[in-house]
Design an enzyme around this catalytic site. Structure first.
Site, PDB file in Angstrom:
ATOM      1  N   HIS A 220       0.838  -1.205   0.000  1.00  0.00           N
ATOM      2  CA  HIS A 220       0.000   0.000   0.000  1.00  0.00           C
ATOM      3  C   HIS A 220       0.872   1.255   0.000  1.00  0.00           C
ATOM      4  O   HIS A 220       0.571   2.239  -0.670  1.00  0.00           O
ATOM      5  CB  HIS A 220      -0.893   0.030   1.250  1.00  0.00           C
ATOM      6  CG  HIS A 220      -1.881  -1.093   1.348  1.00  0.00           C
ATOM      7  ND1 HIS A 220      -1.833  -2.027   2.354  1.00  0.00           N
ATOM      8  CD2 HIS A 220      -2.944  -1.421   0.580  1.00  0.00           C
ATOM      9  CE1 HIS A 220      -2.834  -2.886   2.207  1.00  0.00           C
ATOM     10  NE2 HIS A 220      -3.522  -2.540   1.136  1.00  0.00           N
TER      11      HIS A 220
ATOM     12  N   GLN B 120      -8.087  -7.077 -11.236  1.00  0.00           N
ATOM     13  CA  GLN B 120      -8.813  -5.947 -10.646  1.00  0.00           C
ATOM     14  C   GLN B 120      -8.444  -4.639 -11.351  1.00  0.00           C
ATOM     15  O   GLN B 120      -9.297  -3.800 -11.633  1.00  0.00           O
ATOM     16  CB  GLN B 120      -8.480  -5.843  -9.158  1.00  0.00           C
ATOM     17  CG  GLN B 120      -8.934  -4.541  -8.511  1.00  0.00           C
ATOM     18  CD  GLN B 120      -8.737  -4.561  -7.016  1.00  0.00           C
ATOM     19  OE1 GLN B 120      -9.554  -5.112  -6.305  1.00  0.00           O
ATOM     20  NE2 GLN B 120      -7.674  -3.953  -6.536  1.00  0.00           N
TER      21      GLN B 120
END
Ligand code: AMP
Length: 285
Positions: free
Chosen positions: A37, A153
């Site tokens: 992240h 995704q």
């Protein structure tokens, strides 16, 4: 770092920025943050004046209620991490802010939505499209950052953005790995130490497979599956060799259109792990 928990609070920070023509980048996450992240946050900071990270565990993308229930959550620690990474605003909305009413939209991603994750997690990508499109309309970023670990995704988000004509540039960032090669994931926290150590075999096998010349995709698929399944901690759910361009499986080397990618989902106990590796040496025989 400014923390917004509602759309009104988010606007308090973002409206003046928009007025000052500052460009905003968004990093959507489900929290339990790790260095994967953080690489998105770094990338975002390099390309935008304002970096917003969202933390929202989106129920509509969980096809398995047990997975939603046990999904790791650590919002206090996440806020500290984001703040020290130089994020400008954290958006941690509640359910009502994101879904004031149920979202009944269904997205048709065609063949892209029916393979791999689409096949094994029915409804998952529909939920992803719902939440990402909502985050885009709340934050209205110029750019949004997604990890290549979740390659399908990324393709779905690109498709959704163009289907809805949203003025957001989708940016892709490389997969960040643990020391043994395992792709970082919030779900890694749910692994036992032995599972986590053994899960390094997934990436190692993909890399070895990418260096094998002379095997047809079918043969290579069997080789990868056998090697990973021979580890008592791991069980392959699928392994596909797909075109980078449309993520459709390639059965014969001669059918490859440009670069190929090996995409895998593996179960370690009740935890599902995904990963992928590009196959640079996979040329027609
Ligand atoms: P998640 O919180 O798992 O929904 O992930 C939020 C974003 O971080 C998604 O765009 C993921 O693809 C990305 N991401 C997750 N793990 C990694 C990783 N190991 N390396 C790079 N990006 C990642």
């Amino acid at each position: 770092m400014y923390v917004a928990r509602t759309i009104v609070e988010s606007e308090r920070f973002l409206a003046p920025a928009r007025k000052a023509h500052k460009e905003t980048g968004l990093v959507p996450t489900m929290g339990a943050l790790h260095n994967g992240h953080m690489s998105l946050v770094d990338c975002c900071r390099g390309e935008n004046e304002i970096t917003v990270a969202s933390i929202f565990v989106n129920p509509t993308q969980f096809n398995d209620p047990a997975d939603l229930e046990k999904y790791p959550r650590n919002p206090e620690r996440d806020l500290e991490i984001l703040s020290s990474a130089g994020c400008d605003m954290a958006f941690i909305p509640g359910m009502r802010s994101v879904y004031p009413a149920p979202d009944n939209r269904t997205f048709d991603f065609g063949k892209l939505g029916r393979i791999m994750e689409g096949k094994y997690r029915p409804g998952h990508f529909n939920g992803v499209a719902q939440v990402v499109s909502r985050l885009f309309s709340i934050i209205r970023p110029q750019r949004a950052y997604f990890g290549m670990k979740d390659l399908q995704q990324l393709a779905v988000v690109r498709r959704m953005t163009s289907m809805l004509n949203l003025p957001v540039e989708i940016r892709a960032c490389d997969t960040v790995r643990e020391g043994n090669g395992l792709a970082m994931s919030s779900r890694n926290e749910l692994l036992t130490p032995a599972q986590r150590e053994n899960a390094g075999l997934i990436y190692k096998t993909l890399v070895d497979a990418s260096n094998k010349s002379g095997m047809e995709p079918g043969e290579l698929k069997r080789w990868v599956t056998r090697r990973i399944n021979s580890n008592p901690f791991l069980e392959v759910e699928y392994f596909e060799i797909v075109n980078e361009s449309d993520l459709q499986p390639v059965e014969k080397r001669g059918d490859a259109e440009g670069r190929l990618v090996g995409c895998i989902a593996v179960r370690a106990g009740s935890v599902r792990l995904i990963d992928n590796v590009f196959f640079p040496n996979f040329e027609p025989l």
